[in-house]
Design a protein around this motif. Sequence first.
Motif, mmCIF file in Angstrom:
data_model
loop_
_atom_site.group_PDB
_atom_site.id
_atom_site.type_symbol
_atom_site.label_atom_id
_atom_site.label_comp_id
_atom_site.label_asym_id
_atom_site.label_seq_id
_atom_site.Cartn_x
_atom_site.Cartn_y
_atom_site.Cartn_z
ATOM 1 N N UNK A 110 0.889 -1.228 -0.077
ATOM 2 C CA UNK A 110 -0.055 -0.016 -0.024
ATOM 3 C C UNK A 110 0.829 1.038 -0.085
ATOM 4 N N UNK A 111 1.928 1.143 0.815
ATOM 5 C CA UNK A 111 2.713 2.432 0.468
ATOM 6 C C UNK A 111 3.608 2.629 -0.661
ATOM 7 N N UNK A 149 -8.256 -0.330 2.725
ATOM 8 C CA UNK A 149 -7.885 -0.895 4.068
ATOM 9 C C UNK A 149 -8.836 -2.186 4.269
ATOM 10 N N UNK A 150 -10.393 -2.039 3.885
ATOM 11 C CA UNK A 150 -11.134 -2.705 4.139
ATOM 12 C C UNK A 150 -11.613 -2.481 5.772
ATOM 13 N N UNK A 152 -10.982 -4.566 8.392
ATOM 14 C CA UNK A 152 -9.912 -5.112 9.325
ATOM 15 C C UNK A 152 -8.838 -4.177 9.096
ATOM 16 N N UNK A 153 -8.518 -3.323 8.157
ATOM 17 C CA UNK A 153 -7.218 -2.606 7.935
ATOM 18 C C UNK A 153 -6.180 -3.165 7.037
ATOM 19 N N UNK A 154 -6.305 -4.700 6.820
ATOM 20 C CA UNK A 154 -5.342 -5.224 5.992
ATOM 21 C C UNK A 154 -5.995 -5.619 4.782
ATOM 22 N N UNK A 155 -6.730 -4.785 4.146
ATOM 23 C CA UNK A 155 -7.143 -5.421 2.744
ATOM 24 C C UNK A 155 -6.181 -5.559 1.776
ATOM 25 N N UNK A 156 -6.371 -6.176 0.814
ATOM 26 C CA UNK A 156 -5.642 -6.170 -0.624
ATOM 27 C C UNK A 156 -4.422 -7.101 -0.756
ATOM 28 N N UNK A 157 -4.508 -8.267 0.200
ATOM 29 C CA UNK A 157 -3.574 -9.224 0.269
ATOM 30 C C UNK A 157 -3.891 -10.306 -0.776
ATOM 31 N N UNK A 158 -3.303 -9.784 -1.926
ATOM 32 C CA UNK A 158 -3.587 -10.702 -3.480
ATOM 33 C C UNK A 158 -2.500 -11.586 -3.336
ATOM 34 N N UNK A 159 -1.546 -11.450 -2.505
ATOM 35 C CA UNK A 159 -0.240 -12.479 -2.818
ATOM 36 C C UNK A 159 -0.788 -13.720 -2.091
#
Length: 316
Positions: A110-111, A149-150, A152-159
């Motif tokens: 995200x950064x 962020x969704x 929970x604050x950790x959205x976007x973990x496509x890995x």
Amino acid sequence: MADYILGIDIGGTNTKYGLVDKKGNMIAEGTFATRAHENVDSFLVELKKNILPSLEGKSVVGVGVGAPNANYFDGTIKQAANITWGDNVPLQKLISQVFDLPTVLTNDASAAALGEMNFGGAQGMKDFVVFTLGTGLGSGIVVNGEIVYGHSGIAGEIGHVGVNPDGRYCGCGRRGCLETYVSATGIKKTVFKMMADYTRPSVLRDVSYNDMTAEMITNAAKDHDYIAIKAFEYTGQIFGQKLADTVVHTSPEAIFLFGGLVNAGDYLLDPATYYMEKFMFKPFKNTVKLLPSSLMDRNAAVLGAAALGWKEFKKK
């Protein structure tokens, strides 16, 4: 006197940092090994030793940090697959205490997305995705100009989307995650698969698993090494399929790729683009640009962590 944000990018292998002004100019850059520190206390000692001298005489507004599995809402790292510091590390608070500066934390990819949006090829875009191809595979998703962020604050973990439920073991504890195939670690495993599948000669056959690097594989592909080229084709095929899935969710204008594997250029981009379009839902075909990050010669994650800091700690 110019004001700066201290940007810190914590990766599974290395930690990078730099002081960044509002225009994205970076000074006092540096790096050290993350993997050399098995606990967070040891890491913080090294962080302070490396960075503190750079802060002397500088007007530093705050600290922006990008790290794997970082939760923007509560400032913790939660069960990071490639960092062995525990399941719930209050890193934002700890770094703030080390430097006595206000600190904000977000996912490292995200950064990188914030860096691309503020200082790179995504300037002017409101909808795009950044993938960071490093030790693992990170992703930062921007929708309508904001990082996703969704709840929970950790959205976007496509890995950690699934490729094969019976596939390769992942550091997260599951099997078949995308990053076990599309990352520096993943392509090493693929090279050994290809060396078993094909009898063709390769300079990579003389390299042990522990000594092999993604840079070696890239250089071999550029020297027309059959095994290396096949490894990139296999990687691009899997990646392209999941890129097509990603597009369905957010309809991005562009997808940017950042990290060492991207130095392979068309050896990765061509198969990834081909399979992305092949598996794309028809209404989205030929609507998305797949591009290398324009910050490849800089550090997008450090710049992005700093951009987050500027957003959070603007002077009135």
